[in-house]
Design a protein around this motif. Structure first.
Motif, PDB file in Angstrom:
ATOM      1  N   THR A  17      -8.082 -10.899   4.507  1.00  0.00           N
ATOM      2  CA  THR A  17      -8.811 -10.258   5.768  1.00  0.00           C
ATOM      3  C   THR A  17      -9.613 -11.385   6.339  1.00  0.00           C
ATOM      4  N   ASN A 294      -8.240   1.655   6.783  1.00  0.00           N
ATOM      5  CA  ASN A 294      -7.458   0.159   6.663  1.00  0.00           C
ATOM      6  C   ASN A 294      -8.311  -0.687   8.016  1.00  0.00           C
ATOM      7  N   GLY A 297      -5.793  -3.246   9.611  1.00  0.00           N
ATOM      8  CA  GLY A 297      -5.114  -2.545  10.528  1.00  0.00           C
ATOM      9  C   GLY A 297      -5.674  -2.256  11.815  1.00  0.00           C
ATOM     10  N   HIS A 349      -3.395  -4.290   0.664  1.00  0.00           N
ATOM     11  CA  HIS A 349      -4.636  -2.855   0.545  1.00  0.00           C
ATOM     12  C   HIS A 349      -5.479  -3.019  -0.601  1.00  0.00           C
ATOM     13  N   GLU A 353      -6.480   2.942  -0.074  1.00  0.00           N
ATOM     14  CA  GLU A 353      -6.413   2.655   1.218  1.00  0.00           C
ATOM     15  C   GLU A 353      -4.963   3.056   1.835  1.00  0.00           C
ATOM     16  N   GLU A 354      -4.178   2.915   0.374  1.00  0.00           N
ATOM     17  CA  GLU A 354      -2.726   3.268   0.783  1.00  0.00           C
ATOM     18  C   GLU A 354      -2.329   4.672   1.096  1.00  0.00           C
ATOM     19  N   GLY A 357      -4.155   4.892   4.759  1.00  0.00           N
ATOM     20  CA  GLY A 357      -3.469   4.053   6.052  1.00  0.00           C
ATOM     21  C   GLY A 357      -2.279   4.692   6.471  1.00  0.00           C
TER      22      GLY A 357
END
Length: 357
Positions: A17, A294, A297, A349, A353-354, A357
């Motif tokens: 990130t 996320n 995202g 991820h 978060e999976e 998201g």
């Protein structure tokens, strides 16, 4: 062993990130220095940074904490106007613009955090949709309060008049000859020295990511996510629900205030109507389309969806129709299991978060 693997996966995701944001900054800076961006495009850089911070901070409340906030623009407006007042008041005392900008951002963050405490302390003890209703009301109340605010500054300090009945004007500030009017009620700010920059926006994004990602991956962050997943179970193991809810909410509010201060100092004039309910919903759209919880995202969604209306401006009457269609298609795509599986393979991820998201 599994915990060590999760920590390594989390570290890699955070590093990806940070690296992605730094890479984007370097590329845009090169384009700007080589004159490859139009003036209109360059004017979007600071607002994009502000809305990225807004989206990431709101994701902390909506995605990580699991509470719906509909007044995030209200905290942004608190930061915007307090930051502008601080920067304009210190113009003579601190002639170095970057130093004034830093102070303005800190003032904006602190004022928004105080507002977050005022709103959060009574409301976060309740359950259900109370936070959404109160934050919605807060955003509208703040807008009306700012419309009644007249602020000026001279050698004697700040002069503030609250025009609650519409009978007050700038003359009631009784400014000296060296005085300046900073806020003119419903007319908003005027003659603001624009000191915001893309570099400052990038630094604010990085600070926001460091704060949010470290909070999420800390013991407090795990407690916050436990409250989101099952409040009763979290209370049963001794987690102070109100404390951790307030921690996430105030942090989110402070970051929104910092973004607001940067945003306010990017324009020579600004009205409170800019920070209305529609702005809060716009940021919420960024969060939802980017994926609840996320962070990466949210960054992508805020960037793409803010630029898209400007990119479609040449289509005139049809640009908002195209924008709405794109939003629908993105929503359908992000809710497709096949697309989710592809994104999970492409975008790193963190565990947990999976599912969000």
């Amino acid at each position: 062993m599994n915990r060590l693997k999760n920590m390594k996966r989390t570290t890699k995701a955070n590093f990806a990130t940070y690296l992605g944001v730094i890479l984007a900054f370097v590329i845009v800076t090169i384009l700007v220095n080589n004159g490859m961006l139009k003036r209109s495009h360059m004017g979007l850089l600071v607002p994009i940074c502000c809305y990225i911070v807004m989206a990431v901070s709101l994701n902390l409340t909506v995605g990580i904490l699991g509470e719906l906030s509909l007044g995030h623009a209200g905290f942004m407006s608190v930061g915007a106007f307090s930051g502008v007042i601080a920067a304009m008041s210190l113009a003579e005392a601190i002639p170095y613009a970057p130093a004034r900008l830093v102070i303005a951002i800190i003032v904006g963050a602190v004022c928004a955090a105080i507002a977050g405490v005022i709103v959060g302390v009574p409301v976060l003890r309740l359950r259900g949709d109370y936070l959404a209703i109160v934050t919605l009301a807060f955003g509208e109340i703040i807008k009306e309060l700012i419309n009644c605010l007249i602020v000026g500054h001279d050698s004697e300090g700040l002069h503030i008049v609250f025009n609650y009945n519409g009978s007050k004007s700038v003359e009631d500030l009784h400014l000296l000859e060296d005085g300046i009017v900073i806020v003119k009620g419903a007319q908003g700010t005027a003659n603001v020295t624009t000191i915001a920059s893309f570099t400052a926006g990038f630094i604010l994004i990085m600070i926001t990511l460091v704060i949010v990602l470290n909070l999420v991956n800390s013991r407090s962050g795990r407690a916050i996510m436990a409250i989101r997943d099952n409040r009763i179970a979290a209370e049963s193991v001794g987690i102070n629900v109100t404390k951790y809810k307030l921690m996430a909410f105030v942090t989110s509010s402070a970051l929104a205030g910092a973004a607001g201060a940067l945003y306010g100092l990017n324009y020579s004039s600004m009205q409170a109507t800019k920070f209305d309910f529609n702005t809060s919903i716009l940021v919420l759209v960024y969060v939802v389309l980017g994926g609840l919880g996320n962070i990466w995202g949210s960054i992508i969604a805020a960037t793409v969806l803010y630029v898209l209306p400007e990119a479609l401006r040449e289509f005139a009457d049809y640009r908002m129709l195209v924008y709405a269609i794109v939003l629908i298609l993105v929503m359908l795509a992000t809710n497709s299991p096949a697309v989710k599986n592809v994104l999970i393979k492409i975008i790193p991820h963190r565990k947990g978060e999976e599912d969000n998201g």
